[in-house]
Design a protein around this motif. Structure first.
Motif, mmCIF file in Angstrom:
data_model
loop_
_atom_site.group_PDB
_atom_site.id
_atom_site.type_symbol
_atom_site.label_atom_id
_atom_site.label_comp_id
_atom_site.label_asym_id
_atom_site.label_seq_id
_atom_site.Cartn_x
_atom_site.Cartn_y
_atom_site.Cartn_z
ATOM 1 N N LEU A 48 -56.139 -59.993 60.310
ATOM 2 C CA LEU A 48 -56.952 -60.240 62.289
ATOM 3 C C LEU A 48 -56.472 -62.101 62.150
ATOM 4 C CD1 LEU A 48 -59.297 -57.970 63.118
ATOM 5 C CD2 LEU A 48 -57.153 -58.350 64.062
ATOM 6 N N ILE A 49 -56.795 -62.459 60.853
ATOM 7 C CA ILE A 49 -56.974 -63.886 61.023
ATOM 8 C C ILE A 49 -55.794 -64.407 60.634
ATOM 9 C CG2 ILE A 49 -57.062 -65.751 59.523
ATOM 10 C CD1 ILE A 49 -59.507 -64.420 58.387
ATOM 11 N N LEU A 50 -54.439 -63.737 59.964
ATOM 12 C CA LEU A 50 -52.784 -64.406 59.861
ATOM 13 C C LEU A 50 -52.596 -63.791 61.635
ATOM 14 C CD1 LEU A 50 -51.899 -63.507 56.505
ATOM 15 C CD2 LEU A 50 -52.525 -65.213 57.415
ATOM 16 N N PHE A 51 -52.666 -62.140 61.907
ATOM 17 C CA PHE A 51 -52.284 -62.631 63.181
ATOM 18 C C PHE A 51 -52.346 -63.430 64.642
ATOM 19 C CE2 PHE A 51 -52.737 -59.880 67.538
ATOM 20 C CZ PHE A 51 -51.665 -59.553 67.502
ATOM 21 N N LEU A 52 -53.731 -63.479 64.877
ATOM 22 C CA LEU A 52 -54.847 -64.433 65.522
ATOM 23 C C LEU A 52 -53.806 -66.074 65.420
ATOM 24 C CD1 LEU A 52 -58.089 -63.509 65.989
ATOM 25 C CD2 LEU A 52 -55.618 -62.744 67.106
ATOM 26 N N LEU A 53 -53.463 -66.359 64.081
ATOM 27 C CA LEU A 53 -52.992 -67.862 64.117
ATOM 28 C C LEU A 53 -51.517 -67.722 64.737
ATOM 29 C CD1 LEU A 53 -54.086 -68.786 60.458
ATOM 30 C CD2 LEU A 53 -54.377 -69.687 62.465
ATOM 31 N N GLY A 54 -50.709 -66.857 64.442
ATOM 32 C CA GLY A 54 -49.260 -66.506 64.514
ATOM 33 C C GLY A 54 -49.112 -66.935 65.954
ATOM 34 N N VAL A 55 -50.073 -66.002 67.222
ATOM 35 C CA VAL A 55 -50.521 -65.216 68.082
ATOM 36 C C VAL A 55 -50.382 -66.470 68.808
ATOM 37 C CG1 VAL A 55 -52.061 -64.859 70.276
ATOM 38 C CG2 VAL A 55 -50.888 -63.501 68.552
ATOM 39 N N ASN A 56 -51.478 -67.437 68.141
ATOM 40 C CA ASN A 56 -51.873 -68.964 69.252
ATOM 41 C C ASN A 56 -50.933 -69.783 69.096
ATOM 42 O OD1 ASN A 56 -54.169 -68.268 70.356
ATOM 43 N ND2 ASN A 56 -55.181 -68.405 68.070
ATOM 44 N N MET A 57 -49.625 -70.112 67.696
ATOM 45 C CA MET A 57 -49.420 -71.064 67.007
ATOM 46 C C MET A 57 -47.849 -70.573 67.228
ATOM 47 S SD MET A 57 -50.229 -71.658 62.806
ATOM 48 C CE MET A 57 -48.795 -72.475 62.922
ATOM 49 N N SER A 58 -47.509 -69.586 68.199
ATOM 50 C CA SER A 58 -46.063 -69.071 68.416
ATOM 51 C C SER A 58 -46.351 -68.410 69.881
ATOM 52 C CB SER A 58 -45.362 -68.317 67.659
ATOM 53 O OG SER A 58 -46.606 -66.966 67.845
ATOM 54 N N LEU A 59 -46.748 -67.184 69.837
ATOM 55 C CA LEU A 59 -46.692 -66.339 70.923
ATOM 56 C C LEU A 59 -46.924 -67.403 72.713
ATOM 57 C CD1 LEU A 59 -47.471 -62.795 70.318
ATOM 58 C CD2 LEU A 59 -44.901 -63.622 70.812
ATOM 59 N N LEU A 60 -48.157 -67.456 72.806
ATOM 60 C CA LEU A 60 -48.880 -68.186 73.440
ATOM 61 C C LEU A 60 -48.107 -69.626 73.881
ATOM 62 C CD1 LEU A 60 -52.515 -68.368 73.241
ATOM 63 C CD2 LEU A 60 -50.945 -66.527 74.692
ATOM 64 N N PRO A 61 -47.735 -70.328 72.713
ATOM 65 C CA PRO A 61 -46.943 -71.667 73.798
ATOM 66 C C PRO A 61 -45.467 -71.186 74.791
ATOM 67 C CG PRO A 61 -47.906 -71.941 71.406
ATOM 68 C CD PRO A 61 -48.309 -70.315 71.994
ATOM 69 N N LEU A 62 -45.083 -70.108 72.839
ATOM 70 C CA LEU A 62 -43.974 -69.821 73.234
ATOM 71 C C LEU A 62 -43.847 -68.994 75.380
ATOM 72 C CD1 LEU A 62 -40.463 -69.928 72.660
ATOM 73 C CD2 LEU A 62 -41.587 -66.934 71.972
ATOM 74 N N GLY A 63 -44.516 -68.293 75.711
ATOM 75 C CA GLY A 63 -44.442 -67.431 76.690
ATOM 76 C C GLY A 63 -44.747 -68.682 77.982
ATOM 77 N N GLU A 64 -46.262 -69.584 77.476
ATOM 78 C CA GLU A 64 -46.164 -70.852 78.425
ATOM 79 C C GLU A 64 -44.407 -71.327 78.828
ATOM 80 O OE1 GLU A 64 -49.377 -72.646 78.754
ATOM 81 O OE2 GLU A 64 -51.117 -72.065 77.604
ATOM 82 N N MET A 65 -43.473 -71.874 78.075
ATOM 83 C CA MET A 65 -42.795 -72.554 77.856
ATOM 84 C C MET A 65 -41.451 -71.627 79.044
ATOM 85 S SD MET A 65 -41.935 -74.984 74.425
ATOM 86 C CE MET A 65 -42.574 -72.977 73.131
ATOM 87 N N ILE A 66 -41.808 -70.714 78.525
ATOM 88 C CA ILE A 66 -40.115 -69.749 79.375
ATOM 89 C C ILE A 66 -41.450 -69.643 80.401
ATOM 90 C CG2 ILE A 66 -39.637 -67.566 79.324
ATOM 91 C CD1 ILE A 66 -39.876 -67.580 76.517
ATOM 92 N N GLY A 67 -42.206 -69.296 80.623
ATOM 93 C CA GLY A 67 -42.868 -69.363 82.447
ATOM 94 C C GLY A 67 -42.808 -70.279 82.987
#
Length: 227
Positions: A48-67
């Motif tokens: 979970l620690i690695l998963f949440l770090l991955g989400v915060n580092m990649s998915l969230l910024p990427l989603g906002e940039m695409i949006g």
């Protein structure tokens, strides 16, 4: 990193403490059966620690940039198509959806194949994410869309075999998983942030509510076809 570790520990420790107390008071499983639980807790915590770090580092910024980039194309069809495509592929990658699809295939003894249910749920999410993005662009009333969506749900529920109804609502629930939700919300925030409106902070919300209706309708339609 520190905040992520703290968040995971606060999530995992309560259930670990409760089960450990039950082990030494009521359950009292053999030691060789209890140890895999402790090992599993440690593995889940690290995962979970690695998963949440991955989400915060990649998915969230990427989603906002695409949006943020989509509305600047000034082409509604591009926003709708990309939103649909992202909704489909993110849902296919969602672990909860894959687990549900596997369980339904087992319980139904192959009557509802895993690929069919997985594709149906993913298409439902994709279509309703496109609708949610259109709502942001054209400032549609969320309440009306939710009423219309659940009106269709109850209509289809009366037409499909009863066994498909609980599966459909579970399908709507599993799409609100740890992979899909952060990306969908980040995508909505990105789109709303470039619309230059006073309601931008409100427009970003409601995507998950709409996205969860899509799988319900998709599985109910699946029931109408297969049933």
């Amino acid at each position: 990193m520190k905040e992520t570790v703290k968040e995971v520990l606060l999530s995992i420790l309560p259930i670990t403490i409760v089960i450990t107390l039950l082990q030494f008071t009521i359950i009292q499983l053999p030691f060789e059966q209890f140890m895999p639980f402790i090992l599993g807790v440690m593995m889940v915590s690290v995962g979970l620690i690695l998963f949440l770090l991955g989400v915060n580092m990649s998915l969230l910024p990427l989603g906002e940039m695409i949006g943020s980039a989509l509305p600047r194309t000034n082409k509604v069809w591009v926003v709708v198509w990309i939103g649909f495509l992202l909704g489909v592929v993110v849902t296919i990658a969602e672990p909860d959806v894959r687990i549900l699809s596997s369980q339904v295939e087992i319980v139904s003894e192959g009557a509802i194949p895993k690929p069919v249910l997985l594709l149906s749920v993913s298409l439902g999410v994709g279509i309703f994410i496109s609708l949610a993005l259109l709502r942001i662009i054209f400032q549609m009333n969320l309440a009306y869309l939710l009423l219309a969506g659940y009106g269709i749900v109850f209509l289809l529920a009366s037409l499909t075999p009863p066994s498909y109804v609980p599966i459909s609502f579970d399908s709507g629930g599993v799409t609100t998983g740890p992979l899909t939700v952060p990306f969908i919300m980040a995508l909505g925030v990105g789109v709303a942030s470039v619309m230059k409106r006073n309601t931008a902070s409100k427009d970003a919300f409601g995507l998950v509510a709409l996205a969860s209706i899509g799988p319900i309708i998709a599985v109910l339609l699946l029931g109408v076809v297969y049933g």
